[in-house]
Design a protein around this motif. Structure first.
Motif, PDB file in Angstrom:
ATOM      1  N   ASN A   1      64.817  72.949  11.381  1.00 48.81           N
ATOM      2  CA  ASN A   1      64.490  71.737  10.653  1.00 48.81           C
ATOM      3  C   ASN A   1      63.975  72.080   9.263  1.00 48.81           C
ATOM      4  O   ASN A   1      63.326  73.103   9.057  1.00 48.81           O
ATOM      5  CB  ASN A   1      63.419  70.945  11.409  1.00 48.81           C
ATOM      6  CG  ASN A   1      63.961  70.386  12.710  1.00 48.81           C
ATOM      7  OD1 ASN A   1      65.151  70.070  12.809  1.00 48.81           O
ATOM      8  ND2 ASN A   1      63.093  70.274  13.700  1.00 48.81           N
ATOM      9  N   LEU A   2      64.252  71.182   8.341  1.00 49.90           N
ATOM     10  CA  LEU A   2      63.753  71.394   6.976  1.00 49.90           C
ATOM     11  C   LEU A   2      62.252  71.141   6.942  1.00 49.90           C
ATOM     12  O   LEU A   2      61.744  70.272   7.655  1.00 49.90           O
ATOM     13  CB  LEU A   2      64.437  70.431   5.999  1.00 49.90           C
ATOM     14  CG  LEU A   2      65.924  70.635   5.735  1.00 49.90           C
ATOM     15  CD1 LEU A   2      66.373  69.652   4.660  1.00 49.90           C
ATOM     16  CD2 LEU A   2      66.218  72.050   5.315  1.00 49.90           C
ATOM     17  N   PRO A   3      61.520  71.867   6.115  1.00 49.00           N
ATOM     18  CA  PRO A   3      60.105  71.556   5.930  1.00 49.00           C
ATOM     19  C   PRO A   3      59.964  70.169   5.305  1.00 49.00           C
ATOM     20  O   PRO A   3      60.867  69.672   4.627  1.00 49.00           O
ATOM     21  CB  PRO A   3      59.625  72.657   4.984  1.00 49.00           C
ATOM     22  CG  PRO A   3      60.851  73.216   4.346  1.00 49.00           C
ATOM     23  CD  PRO A   3      61.960  73.031   5.333  1.00 49.00           C
ATOM     24  N   LYS A   4      58.826  69.529   5.558  1.00 47.71           N
ATOM     25  CA  LYS A   4      58.620  68.178   5.023  1.00 47.71           C
ATOM     26  C   LYS A   4      58.611  68.164   3.506  1.00 47.71           C
ATOM     27  O   LYS A   4      59.035  67.186   2.884  1.00 47.71           O
ATOM     28  CB  LYS A   4      57.306  67.607   5.565  1.00 47.71           C
ATOM     29  CG  LYS A   4      57.333  67.294   7.063  1.00 47.71           C
ATOM     30  CD  LYS A   4      56.026  66.681   7.521  1.00 47.71           C
ATOM     31  CE  LYS A   4      56.066  66.351   9.008  1.00 47.71           C
ATOM     32  NZ  LYS A   4      54.788  65.749   9.481  1.00 47.71           N
ATOM     33  N   LEU A   5      58.086  69.210   2.906  1.00 46.85           N
ATOM     34  CA  LEU A   5      58.036  69.308   1.451  1.00 46.85           C
ATOM     35  C   LEU A   5      58.632  70.637   1.002  1.00 46.85           C
ATOM     36  O   LEU A   5      58.379  71.676   1.618  1.00 46.85           O
ATOM     37  CB  LEU A   5      56.588  69.206   0.943  1.00 46.85           C
ATOM     38  CG  LEU A   5      55.876  67.868   1.145  1.00 46.85           C
ATOM     39  CD1 LEU A   5      54.414  67.976   0.724  1.00 46.85           C
ATOM     40  CD2 LEU A   5      56.568  66.760   0.355  1.00 46.85           C
TER      41      LEU A   5
ATOM     42  N   CYS B   1      60.182  66.492  -2.391  1.00 50.45           N
ATOM     43  CA  CYS B   1      60.048  67.455  -3.493  1.00 50.45           C
ATOM     44  C   CYS B   1      58.575  67.533  -3.900  1.00 50.45           C
ATOM     45  O   CYS B   1      57.912  66.498  -4.074  1.00 50.45           O
ATOM     46  CB  CYS B   1      60.880  67.025  -4.692  1.00 50.45           C
ATOM     47  SG  CYS B   1      62.631  66.795  -4.349  1.00 50.45           S
ATOM     48  N   TYR B   2      58.088  68.731  -4.103  1.00 53.68           N
ATOM     49  CA  TYR B   2      56.668  68.958  -4.362  1.00 53.68           C
ATOM     50  C   TYR B   2      56.516  69.807  -5.624  1.00 53.68           C
ATOM     51  O   TYR B   2      57.246  70.787  -5.817  1.00 53.68           O
ATOM     52  CB  TYR B   2      56.046  69.682  -3.172  1.00 53.68           C
ATOM     53  CG  TYR B   2      54.612  70.140  -3.350  1.00 53.68           C
ATOM     54  CD1 TYR B   2      53.551  69.286  -3.070  1.00 53.68           C
ATOM     55  CD2 TYR B   2      54.326  71.434  -3.777  1.00 53.68           C
ATOM     56  CE1 TYR B   2      52.232  69.709  -3.204  1.00 53.68           C
ATOM     57  CE2 TYR B   2      53.014  71.865  -3.913  1.00 53.68           C
ATOM     58  CZ  TYR B   2      51.973  71.010  -3.631  1.00 53.68           C
ATOM     59  OH  TYR B   2      50.680  71.423  -3.765  1.00 53.68           O
ATOM     60  N   ALA B   3      55.565  69.419  -6.488  1.00 57.44           N
ATOM     61  CA  ALA B   3      55.335  70.179  -7.724  1.00 57.44           C
ATOM     62  C   ALA B   3      53.866  70.122  -8.103  1.00 57.44           C
ATOM     63  O   ALA B   3      53.163  69.156  -7.801  1.00 57.44           O
ATOM     64  CB  ALA B   3      56.185  69.617  -8.861  1.00 57.44           C
TER      65      ALA B   3
ATOM     66  N   LYS C   1      71.873  68.458   0.148  1.00 62.47           N
ATOM     67  CA  LYS C   1      73.042  68.391   1.029  1.00 62.47           C
ATOM     68  C   LYS C   1      73.413  69.789   1.516  1.00 62.47           C
ATOM     69  O   LYS C   1      73.682  70.000   2.702  1.00 62.47           O
ATOM     70  CB  LYS C   1      74.217  67.760   0.289  1.00 62.47           C
ATOM     71  CG  LYS C   1      75.481  67.648   1.125  1.00 62.47           C
ATOM     72  CD  LYS C   1      76.605  67.015   0.310  1.00 62.47           C
ATOM     73  CE  LYS C   1      77.899  66.948   1.117  1.00 62.47           C
ATOM     74  NZ  LYS C   1      79.013  66.364   0.308  1.00 62.47           N
ATOM     75  N   SER C   2      73.423  70.756   0.600  1.00 60.22           N
ATOM     76  CA  SER C   2      73.764  72.128   0.993  1.00 60.22           C
ATOM     77  C   SER C   2      72.676  72.720   1.878  1.00 60.22           C
ATOM     78  O   SER C   2      72.951  73.513   2.782  1.00 60.22           O
ATOM     79  CB  SER C   2      73.958  73.000  -0.257  1.00 60.22           C
ATOM     80  OG  SER C   2      72.735  73.210  -0.934  1.00 60.22           O
ATOM     81  N   LEU C   3      71.438  72.310   1.661  1.00 58.12           N
ATOM     82  CA  LEU C   3      70.324  72.830   2.452  1.00 58.12           C
ATOM     83  C   LEU C   3      70.352  72.314   3.889  1.00 58.12           C
ATOM     84  O   LEU C   3      69.898  72.995   4.806  1.00 58.12           O
ATOM     85  CB  LEU C   3      69.010  72.439   1.761  1.00 58.12           C
ATOM     86  CG  LEU C   3      67.717  73.094   2.254  1.00 58.12           C
ATOM     87  CD1 LEU C   3      67.817  74.606   2.189  1.00 58.12           C
ATOM     88  CD2 LEU C   3      66.539  72.604   1.420  1.00 58.12           C
ATOM     89  N   ARG C   4      70.895  71.112   4.085  1.00 54.98           N
ATOM     90  CA  ARG C   4      70.958  70.524   5.429  1.00 54.98           C
ATOM     91  C   ARG C   4      72.196  70.958   6.210  1.00 54.98           C
ATOM     92  O   ARG C   4      72.344  70.631   7.387  1.00 54.98           O
ATOM     93  CB  ARG C   4      70.950  69.001   5.331  1.00 54.98           C
ATOM     94  CG  ARG C   4      69.657  68.408   4.766  1.00 54.98           C
ATOM     95  CD  ARG C   4      69.660  66.894   4.881  1.00 54.98           C
ATOM     96  NE  ARG C   4      68.511  66.309   4.230  1.00 54.98           N
ATOM     97  CZ  ARG C   4      68.522  65.796   3.005  1.00 54.98           C
ATOM     98  NH1 ARG C   4      69.651  65.789   2.306  1.00 54.98           N
ATOM     99  NH2 ARG C   4      67.430  65.274   2.466  1.00 54.98           N
ATOM    100  N   ALA C   5      73.084  71.684   5.551  1.00 60.08           N
ATOM    101  CA  ALA C   5      74.344  72.071   6.194  1.00 60.08           C
ATOM    102  C   ALA C   5      74.099  73.014   7.362  1.00 60.08           C
ATOM    103  O   ALA C   5      73.075  73.706   7.436  1.00 60.08           O
ATOM    104  CB  ALA C   5      75.269  72.726   5.167  1.00 60.08           C
ATOM    105  N   GLU C   6      75.041  73.027   8.310  1.00 61.99           N
ATOM    106  CA  GLU C   6      74.935  73.912   9.464  1.00 61.99           C
ATOM    107  C   GLU C   6      75.233  75.361   9.097  1.00 61.99           C
ATOM    108  O   GLU C   6      74.755  76.282   9.748  1.00 61.99           O
ATOM    109  CB  GLU C   6      75.916  73.453  10.558  1.00 61.99           C
ATOM    110  CG  GLU C   6      75.575  72.106  11.169  1.00 61.99           C
ATOM    111  CD  GLU C   6      74.263  72.137  11.944  1.00 61.99           C
ATOM    112  OE1 GLU C   6      73.932  73.205  12.497  1.00 61.99           O
ATOM    113  OE2 GLU C   6      73.556  71.104  11.959  1.00 61.99           O
ATOM    114  N   GLN C   7      76.043  75.543   8.064  1.00 61.65           N
ATOM    115  CA  GLN C   7      76.458  76.888   7.671  1.00 61.65           C
ATOM    116  C   GLN C   7      75.909  77.238   6.286  1.00 61.65           C
ATOM    117  O   GLN C   7      75.640  76.369   5.450  1.00 61.65           O
ATOM    118  CB  GLN C   7      77.996  76.981   7.635  1.00 61.65           C
ATOM    119  CG  GLN C   7      78.670  76.655   8.961  1.00 61.65           C
ATOM    120  CD  GLN C   7      78.317  77.656  10.043  1.00 61.65           C
ATOM    121  OE1 GLN C   7      78.122  78.847   9.775  1.00 61.65           O
ATOM    122  NE2 GLN C   7      78.224  77.176  11.285  1.00 61.65           N
ATOM    123  N   VAL C   8      75.768  78.540   6.067  1.00 58.08           N
ATOM    124  CA  VAL C   8      75.354  79.025   4.747  1.00 58.08           C
ATOM    125  C   VAL C   8      76.413  78.618   3.722  1.00 58.08           C
ATOM    126  O   VAL C   8      77.617  78.750   3.985  1.00 58.08           O
ATOM    127  CB  VAL C   8      75.215  80.564   4.760  1.00 58.08           C
ATOM    128  CG1 VAL C   8      74.795  81.070   3.381  1.00 58.08           C
ATOM    129  CG2 VAL C   8      74.223  81.008   5.816  1.00 58.08           C
TER     130      VAL C   8
END
Length: 492
Positions: free
Chosen positions: A3-7, A99-101, A194-201
């Motif tokens: 899973n992606l981190p929340k931030l 997105c966090y900054a 979109k690329s970060l959520r993909a199943e493949q690199v």
């Protein structure tokens, strides 16, 4: 896929700007992230030092000193300070849609009821990548609800001279420049996520993005995946942009390179890499060496460079010599004479170094320096600072000769690969005894770090002695390798 981190921090998103694959690997394949090198840590430390210096311009500022990984705590503290209309906040944190900054410096203007954003960069000018970086940050802040008056980039002023640091920073208003980028940020982020959520690199091949705006931490991993040969197009010197044109066409192997698209010298390099037969232009070598005069004086400096000027009359990133080695060769068969200096304290070394340098280089013979324009620049700096030594120093500078251009034109060995640095050329032509890899101080960057540690008051006496000996050994080796390279050239 995890899973992606929340931030996700702005720093990581900027990796995605450079290459989607870089961000993907940094989030999903953390085991591939290499340890921080001493060189990279030195850059981080430099940036932190410059930011701390910039904060001194805002004495009422409040620092949010939560750890970098404490996103929730930093956001909470920021909301509290914003609600209290705090005049200036350092490291304020904002988030929007994952997105966090954190902002270097934000200041509230009660007249406009808006905030001035100041981002600090340890460079002497605004760079294109700064606009992408600050643009993304401001986009996050604005969408998080912060009313913004203007955006300023604070960078180092190349005209500032120590000890007067009042004009150390230049404030450049980049508000208008960022307006043109604003509408492109959301679509760009959509592609990144979109690329970060993909199943493949992401299937991204190697290219210029492996190095720009900075070298990717996964370069070695990706190049191995792309089966870049041990000897490849990247080993041909002087190709510059053309190597990437070949790379984009899939021409990585030496046998794939069309010689018709190379100049004469590049064709020589390619032939040596393919055959292993060393190239030597003896006529060119003898013609150049005939202009050199004995006794030959071999000179090498080691320098320290600080983003924040430390010594009288110097500006940001001035290269101040703290060490030199000189070997003198009266004739090809004579015994060497050696002179050296290494400053032992955390002070301006130029007062002690200069007269010793003049004495060591006194005479009429050629002064040999590898990549001599560096030594010429340092001598010119000393001339400017010590006008009473100008003629003696100018005499050294006027006698400079350089084996590097000669080697580039007249000698090539497969072991050089793409580099004509003394650390490549020395062991290739003279043998492994002239290799630097096993040395405590193996290169100029390591020498700067070793010197900084040696003169630090917190360093133990025993450790200082180790570092001092290592520095003396390293600088002396540079001039000794030059001596042997020049002897080798004379005997060709």
């Amino acid at each position: 896929m995890a899973n992606l981190p929340k931030l996700i921090s702005k720093t990581k998103i900027m990796q995605g700007y450079q290459c989607h694959k870089q961000l993907y690997l940094s989030v999903h394949r953390k085991e591939l992230i290499p340890p921080v090198t001493p060189e990279l840590q030195a850059l981080f430390d430099q940036g932190n030092h410059v930011t701390e210096e910039a904060r001194k311009r805002f004495p009422s500022g409040v620092l949010i000193d939560n750890p970098a990984f404490d996103f929730v705590g930093s956001l909470k503290k920021t909301r509290e300070l914003l609600s209290a209309h705090t005049e200036t906040i350092f490291e304020a944190a904002f988030e929007y849609k994952g997105c966090y900054a954190r902002a270097d410096i934000i200041s509230y203007n009660p007249l406009t009821q808006r905030w001035i954003i100041r981002e600090v960069k340890s460079t002497t000018k605004v760079k294109d990548e700064h606009l992408d970086d600050v643009g993304l940050q401001v986009w996050i802040m604005a969408n998080a609800g912060l009313p913004i008056e203007k955006i300023v980039l604070m960078h180092l002023n190349p005209l500032c001279k120590y000890p007067d640091l009042r004009n150390l920073f230049v404030e450049e208003d980049i508000t208008d420049k960022l307006r043109g980028l604003h509408t492109s940020i959301a679509p760009r982020l959509n592609e990144v996520f979109k690329s970060l959520r993909a199943e493949q690199v992401p299937a991204i091949s190697i290219g210029e993005h492996c190095y720009r705006p900075r070298e990717c931490q996964f370069k070695d991993h990706c190049w191995a995946e792309n089966q870049v040969p041990d000897l490849s197009v990247f080993d041909i010197p002087t190709l510059r942009q053309k190597k990437w044109e070949f790379c984009d066409k899939g021409l990585l192997k030496l046998d794939d390179i069309p010689e018709s698209e190379l100049d004469h010298q590049q064709q020589i390099f390619l032939n040596v890499l393919k055959t292993g037969n060393r190239f030597i232009d003896r006529e060119r070598i003898h013609s150049e060496l005939a202009k050199w005069k004995f006794p030959l004086v071999f000179l090498d400096f080691e320098t320290q460079s600080s983003a924040i000027p430390r010594f009288d009359g110097t500006g940001p990133f001035a290269q101040v010599p703290f060490q030199f080695s000189v070997h003198v060769l009266d004739s090809l068969d004579s015994e060497l004479r050696h002179y050296e200096y290494l400053c032992n304290e955390d002070k301006d070394p130029r007062e002690e170094l200069t007269p010793l340098l003049i004495e060591a280089c006194r005479g009429v013979g050629s002064v040999v320096a590898y990549y001599s324009q560096f030594e010429a620049g340092r001598i010119q700096d000393l001339e400017d600072y010590f006008p009473h030594h100008k003629e003696e120093l100018k005499s050294i500078r006027d006698r400079l000769v350089d084996p590097l251009p000669l080697l580039r034109e007249a000698v090539y060995d497969r072991a050089f690969r793409e580099s004509f640095s003394i650390k490549s050329v020395g062991p290739a032509l003279l043998g492994d005894v002239f290799d630097y890899k096993a040395m405590t101080v193996p290169d100029g960057g390591a020498a700067q770090r070793a010197y900084a540690e040696m003169v630090d008051s917190k360093t133990s006496g025993a450790r200082r002695e180790v570092l001092r000996n290592a520095l003396l050994e390293y600088c002396a080796k540079d001039t000794l390798v030059m001596v042997e390279l020049v002897k080798w050239l004379y005997k060709c």
